[in-house]
Design a protein around this motif. Structure first.
Motif, PDB file in Angstrom:
ATOM      1  N   TYR A  57       9.600   1.524   6.343  1.00  4.92           N
ATOM      2  CA  TYR A  57       8.799   0.295   6.366  1.00  4.92           C
ATOM      3  C   TYR A  57       7.882   0.253   5.150  1.00  4.92           C
ATOM      4  O   TYR A  57       7.398   1.287   4.690  1.00  4.92           O
ATOM      5  N   THR A 116       4.658   3.270   1.967  1.00  3.65           N
ATOM      6  CA  THR A 116       5.812   3.200   2.862  1.00  3.65           C
ATOM      7  C   THR A 116       5.596   4.161   4.022  1.00  3.65           C
ATOM      8  O   THR A 116       4.844   5.139   3.902  1.00  3.65           O
ATOM      9  N   GLU A 117       6.239   3.864   5.128  1.00  5.36           N
ATOM     10  CA  GLU A 117       6.188   4.731   6.313  1.00  5.36           C
ATOM     11  C   GLU A 117       7.579   4.809   6.897  1.00  5.36           C
ATOM     12  O   GLU A 117       8.308   3.819   6.884  1.00  5.36           O
ATOM     13  N   LEU A 127       3.728  -4.374   8.643  1.00  8.99           N
ATOM     14  CA  LEU A 127       4.838  -3.488   8.305  1.00  8.99           C
ATOM     15  C   LEU A 127       6.114  -4.317   8.263  1.00  8.99           C
ATOM     16  O   LEU A 127       6.405  -5.062   9.195  1.00  8.99           O
ATOM     17  N   SER A 144      -3.035  -5.250   8.096  1.00  8.89           N
ATOM     18  CA  SER A 144      -1.849  -5.007   7.288  1.00  8.89           C
ATOM     19  C   SER A 144      -0.632  -5.252   8.166  1.00  8.89           C
ATOM     20  O   SER A 144      -0.731  -5.279   9.393  1.00  8.89           O
ATOM     21  N   ARG A 154       4.230  -1.001   4.046  1.00 11.54           N
ATOM     22  CA  ARG A 154       2.935  -1.427   4.595  1.00 11.54           C
ATOM     23  C   ARG A 154       2.283  -2.329   3.556  1.00 11.54           C
ATOM     24  O   ARG A 154       2.081  -1.940   2.410  1.00 11.54           O
ATOM     25  N   SER A 164      -1.051  -4.597   2.803  1.00  9.17           N
ATOM     26  CA  SER A 164      -2.433  -4.913   3.158  1.00  9.17           C
ATOM     27  C   SER A 164      -2.703  -6.359   2.745  1.00  9.17           C
ATOM     28  O   SER A 164      -2.545  -6.718   1.584  1.00  9.17           O
ATOM     29  N   GLU A 201       0.809  -1.223   0.000  1.00 13.82           N
ATOM     30  CA  GLU A 201       0.000   0.000   0.000  1.00 13.82           C
ATOM     31  C   GLU A 201       0.838   1.267   0.000  1.00 13.82           C
ATOM     32  O   GLU A 201       0.424   2.286  -0.524  1.00 13.82           O
ATOM     33  N   ARG A 241       9.574   5.456  10.350  1.00 16.07           N
ATOM     34  CA  ARG A 241       9.409   5.490  11.806  1.00 16.07           C
ATOM     35  C   ARG A 241      10.776   5.630  12.448  1.00 16.07           C
ATOM     36  O   ARG A 241      11.759   5.122  11.931  1.00 16.07           O
TER      37      ARG A 241
END
Length: 163
Positions: free
Chosen positions: A33, A21-22, A46, A44, A35, A37, A19, A24
């Motif tokens: 990360y 990227t994130e 990570l 979902s 993500r 789904s 879905e 953190r």
């Protein structure tokens, strides 16, 4: 490398779509990360970018690979152990690999064995788990409903005759 929108297999979770990227911050260090789904589940996961290679995540099957799996499912299995403990251990090891041919082996062998003897409770559960994961990945790859894919696989397995 994977990108947003890719369809992937995520052993042992099933299949999903990347879905986004994130980023953190963990311990003062920024980590990217992906993500994913999961299809058919309301969740979902990570996965850190640096762990993609070792996580077992892989692209889903191509149409050619799916046809190969269908042909494989239609073959009469050989060397299925009569000992439940040996069979169970082999099947657990196969499921852990995340390899779809190993998953197909579990489905094919247990389906074939069920033609002679009723499967134990744990073998039935194992069959359903492997059957579900195999069906979900093929359905996602082909863009077909899981129900339709399950019907096709059941038909293939039913046509495998004892020699």
């Amino acid at each position: 490398m994977f990108k947003v929108g890719d369809k992937v297999a995520c052993p042992p979770h099933g299949v999903g779509i990347i879905e986004g990227t994130e980023e953190r911050e963990i311990g003062g260090k920024k980590i990217l990360y992906f993500r994913i789904s999961l299809v058919g589940k309301n969740m979902s996961i990570l996965i850190p970018e640096g762990a993609l290679e070792t996580s077992g995540i892989r692209p889903i099957l191509s149409e050619e690979e799916i046809e190969e799996i269908f042909r494989y499912l239609a073959e009469v299995p050989t060397n299925i152990s009569e000992k439940w403990t040996v069979r169970h251990r082999l099947n657990i090891d196969r499921l852990k690999t995340g390899n779809l041919k190993e998953l197909a082996t579990v489905v094919r062998n247990l389906s074939y064995r069920a033609k002679d003897k009723e499967l134990s409770y744990s073998e039935k559960r194992m069959f359903e788990e492997a059957f579900g994961k195999l069906s979900e990945e093929i359905a996602l790859s082909l863009g077909e409903p899981v129900k339709k894919v399950k019907q096709k696989i059941r038909k293939i397995l039913k046509e495998v005759k004892k020699p």
